[in-house]
Scaffold this active site. Structure first.
Site, short mmCIF file in Angstrom:
data_model
loop_
_atom_site.label_atom_id
_atom_site.label_comp_id
_atom_site.label_asym_id
_atom_site.label_seq_id
_atom_site.Cartn_x
_atom_site.Cartn_y
_atom_site.Cartn_z
N SER A 46 -8.11 -35.02 36.38
CA SER A 46 -7.43 -35.96 37.28
C SER A 46 -6.30 -35.30 38.07
CB SER A 46 -6.87 -37.13 36.48
OG SER A 46 -6.00 -36.65 35.46
N ALA A 80 1.85 -40.45 50.46
CA ALA A 80 2.84 -39.70 51.23
C ALA A 80 2.84 -38.22 50.86
CB ALA A 80 4.23 -40.29 51.02
N ALA A 81 2.42 -37.90 49.64
CA ALA A 81 2.42 -36.52 49.17
C ALA A 81 1.09 -35.80 49.40
CB ALA A 81 2.75 -36.49 47.67
N TYR A 121 1.99 -41.51 46.27
CA TYR A 121 0.92 -40.52 46.23
C TYR A 121 0.42 -40.20 47.64
CZ TYR A 121 -0.35 -39.59 41.35
OH TYR A 121 -0.38 -39.13 40.06
#
Length: 202
Positions: free
Chosen positions: A135, A158-159, A156
Site C-alpha cells: 500500500s 495534494a501530495a 493525499y
C-alpha cells in the site's frame, strides 16, 4: 505473451480485499447464484477458498492447501499475485495488541506463508512469477474509501504529483505485466504505482 494465455492460466491470490483475483482482463466480472464466475475476457475463473485460521499452524497449512488445490485442479502453478491486506482504523496510541497481531498476521506473515508455499512448487519446474502488492500509493480500493476521510483524501491528493488517487485497474495492469513473459528478466524489483507519490519526496 498475452495474459489471456498464461502458462497454464494458473493464478492464486487477491487484489480487491475480497479474496478474489483482480488482474486486468482476468478479474472476476460476476459471481452468479451457483457460484460460477465470469471474467472480463469471457473465460471461466475458479476460486480456491481457504480459511487462514488464527494460529501459525493453520495459516501455513492454509497456504499449502491453496497451492495444492490449485495444482490439483490445473496441474501446475505459474503465478502468485498476493495482495491480502487490512488496516487499523484508530490511532497508534489506541491500537490494541489484538488489532496489531491481526495486521501483522495478514499483511506480513500471510505474505510470507503464501510466497513460500508457491515458491517451493515453482522451483521444482524452474518457472514461476510472484507479485506482491503493498500500500505505498493511494489506490481507490473499497478499504481506502472506508478508511480515508475527506480531509485525508485532500491531503493525499495534494501530495500526489498526478493530483488523484490511482485505480485498482492501474495496479492490476502493473501486476499483469510483471507476471507476463515480457517481464521475464525483471526480478526483485519494486514498481511504485503511486502517481509519483514516493518520488515527490514524501
Amino acid at each position: 505473451m498475452s495474459i489471456d494465455e498464461p502458462r497454464g492460466n494458473d493464478f492464486s491470490g487477491g487484489v480487491d480485499g475480497t479474496g478474489c483475483l483482480d488482474v486486468g482482463n482476468v478479474a472476476p466480472q460476476d459471481v452468479n447464484d451457483a457460484g460460477g464466475i465470469s471474467c472480463m475476457n469471457g473465460a471461466p475463473l475458479e476460486l480456491v477458498v481457504i480459511d487462514s485460521g488464527d494460529t501459525v499452524e493453520k495459516a501455513t497449512n492454509a497456504a499449502q492447501r491453496m497451492v495444492a488445490e490449485t495444482i490439483a485442479r490445473f496441474g501446475r502453478l505459474d503465478i502468485l499475485v498476493h495482495s491480502a491486506g487490512v488496516g487499523i482504523e484508530r490511532s497508534f496510541l489506541e491500537t490494541t495488541p489484538e488489532e496489531w497481531r491481526r495486521l501483522i498476521d495478514i499483511d506480513l506473515s500471510g505474505t510470507f506463508y503464501c510466497c513460500q508455499a508457491a515458491a517451493r512448487e515453482m522451483v521444482k519446474r524452474r518457472y514461476g512469477r510472484i507479485v506482491n502488492l503493498s500500500s505505498a500509493g493511494a489506490i481507490k480500493t473499497e478499504l481506502v474509501v472506508e478508511m480515508h476521510s475527506a480531509k485525508t483524501r485532500a491531503a493525499y491528493t495534494a501530495a500526489i504529483p498526478m493530483d488523484r488517487y490511482g485505480t485498482p485497474d492501474e495496479t492490476a495492469s502493473a501486476a499483469v505485466y510483471l507476471a507476463s513473459e515480457e517481464a521475464g528478466y525483471i526480478t526483485g524489483h519494486v514498481l511504485a504505482v503511486d502517481g509519483g507519490f514516493l518520488s515527490a519526496g514524501i
